[in-house]
Scaffold this motif. Structure first.
Motif, PDB file in Angstrom:
ATOM      1  N   SER A   1       0.888  -1.336  -0.031  1.00 35.85           N
ATOM      2  CA  SER A   1       0.049   0.224  -0.034  1.00 35.85           C
ATOM      3  C   SER A   1       0.777   1.147  -0.070  1.00 35.85           C
ATOM      4  CB  SER A   1      -0.991  -0.060   0.978  1.00 35.85           C
ATOM      5  OG  SER A   1      -0.276  -0.434   2.492  1.00 35.85           O
ATOM      6  N   LYS A   2       2.209   1.055  -0.294  1.00 33.31           N
ATOM      7  CA  LYS A   2       3.055   2.266  -0.367  1.00 33.31           C
ATOM      8  C   LYS A   2       2.714   3.308  -1.241  1.00 33.31           C
ATOM      9  CE  LYS A   2       6.049   0.632  -3.742  1.00 33.31           C
ATOM     10  NZ  LYS A   2       7.466  -0.147  -3.992  1.00 33.31           N
ATOM     11  N   PHE A   3       2.382   4.608  -0.844  1.00 27.33           N
ATOM     12  CA  PHE A   3       2.045   5.819  -1.666  1.00 27.33           C
ATOM     13  C   PHE A   3       0.490   5.951  -1.878  1.00 27.33           C
ATOM     14  CE2 PHE A   3       6.257   5.260  -4.303  1.00 27.33           C
ATOM     15  CZ  PHE A   3       6.830   5.804  -2.994  1.00 27.33           C
TER      16      PHE A   3
ATOM     17  N   LEU B   1       7.750  -4.694   6.535  1.00 24.30           N
ATOM     18  CA  LEU B   1       8.365  -3.645   5.938  1.00 24.30           C
ATOM     19  C   LEU B   1       9.283  -4.293   4.731  1.00 24.30           C
ATOM     20  CD1 LEU B   1      10.022  -0.788   5.969  1.00 24.30           C
ATOM     21  CD2 LEU B   1      11.746  -1.714   7.478  1.00 24.30           C
ATOM     22  N   ILE B   2       8.913  -3.834   3.616  1.00 21.28           N
ATOM     23  CA  ILE B   2       9.723  -4.277   2.581  1.00 21.28           C
ATOM     24  C   ILE B   2      10.692  -3.397   1.746  1.00 21.28           C
ATOM     25  CG2 ILE B   2       7.855  -5.832   2.008  1.00 21.28           C
ATOM     26  CD1 ILE B   2       6.988  -3.919  -0.089  1.00 21.28           C
ATOM     27  N   GLY B   3      10.986  -2.108   2.587  1.00 16.92           N
ATOM     28  CA  GLY B   3      11.983  -1.478   1.860  1.00 16.92           C
ATOM     29  C   GLY B   3      13.212  -1.359   2.627  1.00 16.92           C
TER      30      GLY B   3
ATOM     31  N   LEU C   1      13.803 -15.905   2.725  1.00 20.01           N
ATOM     32  CA  LEU C   1      14.507 -14.929   1.782  1.00 20.01           C
ATOM     33  C   LEU C   1      13.451 -14.166   1.034  1.00 20.01           C
ATOM     34  CD1 LEU C   1      17.190 -17.614   0.877  1.00 20.01           C
ATOM     35  CD2 LEU C   1      17.105 -15.934   2.601  1.00 20.01           C
ATOM     36  N   MET C   2      13.968 -13.049   0.563  1.00 23.06           N
ATOM     37  CA  MET C   2      13.398 -11.976  -0.192  1.00 23.06           C
ATOM     38  C   MET C   2      14.045 -11.616  -1.311  1.00 23.06           C
ATOM     39  SD  MET C   2      12.936  -8.497  -0.888  1.00 23.06           S
ATOM     40  CE  MET C   2      12.428  -7.000   0.203  1.00 23.06           C
ATOM     41  N   CYS C   3      13.519 -11.461  -2.598  1.00 19.58           N
ATOM     42  CA  CYS C   3      14.447 -10.890  -3.591  1.00 19.58           C
ATOM     43  C   CYS C   3      13.616  -9.749  -4.536  1.00 19.58           C
ATOM     44  CB  CYS C   3      15.251 -11.733  -4.541  1.00 19.58           C
ATOM     45  SG  CYS C   3      14.005 -12.713  -5.438  1.00 19.58           S
ATOM     46  N   ILE C   4      14.170  -9.037  -5.178  1.00 19.15           N
ATOM     47  CA  ILE C   4      13.800  -8.311  -5.998  1.00 19.15           C
ATOM     48  C   ILE C   4      14.743  -8.371  -7.478  1.00 19.15           C
ATOM     49  CG2 ILE C   4      12.916  -5.838  -6.800  1.00 19.15           C
ATOM     50  CD1 ILE C   4      13.294  -5.035  -3.904  1.00 19.15           C
ATOM     51  N   PRO C   5      14.157  -9.003  -8.415  1.00 17.99           N
ATOM     52  CA  PRO C   5      15.042  -9.527  -9.442  1.00 17.99           C
ATOM     53  C   PRO C   5      15.239  -8.190 -10.282  1.00 17.99           C
ATOM     54  CG  PRO C   5      12.952 -10.737  -9.491  1.00 17.99           C
ATOM     55  CD  PRO C   5      13.019  -9.905  -8.548  1.00 17.99           C
TER      56      PRO C   5
ATOM     57  N   GLY D   1       7.978 -12.088  -5.939  1.00 16.89           N
ATOM     58  CA  GLY D   1       6.927 -12.049  -7.118  1.00 16.89           C
ATOM     59  C   GLY D   1       6.286 -10.621  -6.703  1.00 16.89           C
ATOM     60  N   MET D   2       6.164  -9.768  -7.709  1.00 13.82           N
ATOM     61  CA  MET D   2       5.535  -8.644  -7.664  1.00 13.82           C
ATOM     62  C   MET D   2       4.404  -8.385  -8.843  1.00 13.82           C
ATOM     63  SD  MET D   2       9.019  -6.428  -6.803  1.00 13.82           S
ATOM     64  CE  MET D   2       8.678  -4.784  -7.461  1.00 13.82           C
ATOM     65  N   SER D   3       3.653  -7.309  -8.880  1.00 13.62           N
ATOM     66  CA  SER D   3       2.496  -7.261 -10.047  1.00 13.62           C
ATOM     67  C   SER D   3       3.103  -7.859 -11.368  1.00 13.62           C
ATOM     68  CB  SER D   3       1.939  -5.844 -10.040  1.00 13.62           C
ATOM     69  OG  SER D   3       1.661  -5.412  -8.850  1.00 13.62           O
ATOM     70  N   GLY D   4       4.134  -7.629 -11.662  1.00 18.31           N
ATOM     71  CA  GLY D   4       4.686  -8.388 -13.073  1.00 18.31           C
ATOM     72  C   GLY D   4       4.957  -9.722 -13.205  1.00 18.31           C
TER      73      GLY D   4
ATOM     74  N   ARG E   1       4.222 -10.061  -3.320  1.00 17.74           N
ATOM     75  CA  ARG E   1       3.986  -8.710  -2.899  1.00 17.74           C
ATOM     76  C   ARG E   1       3.424  -7.821  -4.127  1.00 17.74           C
ATOM     77  NH1 ARG E   1       9.652  -9.692  -2.333  1.00 17.74           N
ATOM     78  NH2 ARG E   1       9.789  -8.360  -4.004  1.00 17.74           N
ATOM     79  N   LEU E   2       2.152  -7.596  -3.981  1.00 15.44           N
ATOM     80  CA  LEU E   2       1.222  -6.800  -4.932  1.00 15.44           C
ATOM     81  C   LEU E   2       0.713  -5.479  -4.695  1.00 15.44           C
ATOM     82  CD1 LEU E   2      -0.633  -9.876  -6.242  1.00 15.44           C
ATOM     83  CD2 LEU E   2       1.738  -9.311  -6.871  1.00 15.44           C
ATOM     84  N   GLY E   3       1.404  -4.486  -5.433  1.00 19.66           N
ATOM     85  CA  GLY E   3       0.946  -3.161  -5.313  1.00 19.66           C
ATOM     86  C   GLY E   3       0.190  -2.598  -6.098  1.00 19.66           C
ATOM     87  N   THR E   4       0.569  -2.486  -7.483  1.00 22.91           N
ATOM     88  CA  THR E   4      -0.147  -1.857  -8.744  1.00 22.91           C
ATOM     89  C   THR E   4      -1.103  -2.681  -8.949  1.00 22.91           C
ATOM     90  OG1 THR E   4       2.095  -1.246  -9.304  1.00 22.91           O
ATOM     91  CG2 THR E   4       0.243  -1.149 -11.011  1.00 22.91           C
ATOM     92  N   ALA E   5      -1.183  -4.061  -8.917  1.00 21.85           N
ATOM     93  CA  ALA E   5      -2.458  -4.943  -9.486  1.00 21.85           C
ATOM     94  C   ALA E   5      -3.377  -4.912  -8.446  1.00 21.85           C
ATOM     95  CB  ALA E   5      -1.911  -6.385  -9.174  1.00 21.85           C
TER      96      ALA E   5
ATOM     97  N   GLN F   1      -1.648   2.529 -10.389  1.00 26.52           N
ATOM     98  CA  GLN F   1      -0.624   2.928 -10.475  1.00 26.52           C
ATOM     99  C   GLN F   1      -0.360   3.883  -9.336  1.00 26.52           C
ATOM    100  OE1 GLN F   1       1.575   2.480 -12.610  1.00 26.52           O
ATOM    101  NE2 GLN F   1       0.810   1.232 -13.969  1.00 26.52           N
ATOM    102  N   ARG F   2       0.819   3.980  -8.967  1.00 29.14           N
ATOM    103  CA  ARG F   2       1.602   5.094  -7.852  1.00 29.14           C
ATOM    104  C   ARG F   2       1.826   6.235  -8.353  1.00 29.14           C
ATOM    105  NH1 ARG F   2       3.415  -0.232  -6.130  1.00 29.14           N
ATOM    106  NH2 ARG F   2       5.307   0.371  -7.262  1.00 29.14           N
TER     107      ARG F   2
END
Ligand SMILES: *Cc1c(COP(=O)(O)O)cnc(C)c1O
Length: 226
Positions: free
Chosen positions: A41-43, A86-88, A168-172, A200-203, A217-221, A225-226
């Protein structure tokens, strides 16, 4: 303020995402209970978040301590059973506030932070689970422990500092096939006896579910858009 129709959009998108996740789990032969949806829910303002809370969802992600402090105490008054991740990136000087407001820290990416968290958990007598962020693409500008250092770092967190490492967490990298990074994250987790995979994110979340994600972790979906 959002108009009522914007709020309905969020609700409709949230419900679509839930259905899509159910379908993706089915086609990957995964139990839907084994995949947690983190609504990022950021932004987005509290008014945009409320429809998702009203629909019964409780697991949310934010990527800044200060933003979470601004929005979530009021939302928590109405929904005390929220689970906030917290993901940032987390600076050491924000550790105290982060431990106050978050229930899970997914972005533990360096020794100094791991040590500061261990100290704060003890000081606050609040021991929350963590994920270790792995820089699977070895990108210099990106946070995260390098794959080659992962085993030692996991060992430090679990055995020396007594942290509760969920996974573990990753952002490709944006310009690479996510699947390669999800597979690498999964391999590192297995080698170190960890179950949790926040990937896994929205894309690319369908790919992540197929490769074993336990948190997407889904924001945009959900929120647009932020
Ligand atoms: C913003 C963010 C997300 C959500 O991204 P979307 O593409 O909007 O779904 C997921 N994970 C992290 C770490 C983020 O910062």
């Amino acid at each position: 303020m959002d108009t009522p129709s914007e709020k309905n959009d969020v609700l409709a998108q949230f419900q679509d995402v839930q259905n899509d996740i159910r379908a993706a789990c089915k086609s990957s032969a995964r139990l839907k209970e084994a995949v947690k949806l983190l609504a990022v829910s950021k932004f987005h303002e509290a008014d945009r978040i409320r429809p998702v809370l009203k629909a019964g969802h409780r697991v949310f992600g934010e990527n800044r301590v200060q933003e979470a402090q601004g929005k979530w105490p009021a939302l928590r008054t109405d929904y005390p059973d929220v689970e906030l991740h917290l993901i940032g990136p987390l600076q050491s000087n924000k550790v105290k506030q982060a431990v106050q407001i978050f229930d899970v820290i997914e972005s533990v990416d360096r020794e100094k932070l791991a040590r500061a968290l261990a100290r704060e958990f003890q000081a606050a007598d609040k021991y929350i689970p963590i994920y270790i962020q792995i820089n699977t693409g070895e990108e210099p500008q990106k946070a995260g422990v390098l794959p080659k250092d992962a085993a030692d770092f996991i060992d430090l967190c679990q055995n020396e500092l007594g942290l509760q490492v969920k996974g573990l967490m990753c952002i490709p990298p944006v310009d690479e096939e996510s699947a390669l990074h999800f597979a690498l994250l999964s391999k590192i987790a297995k080698q170190n006896g960890l179950e949790g995979l926040s990937m896994g994110m929205s894309g690319d979340w369908q790919t992540a579910i197929a490769l074993g994600a336990t948190v997407v972790r889904l924001g945009t979906a959900i929120f647009g858009q932020r």
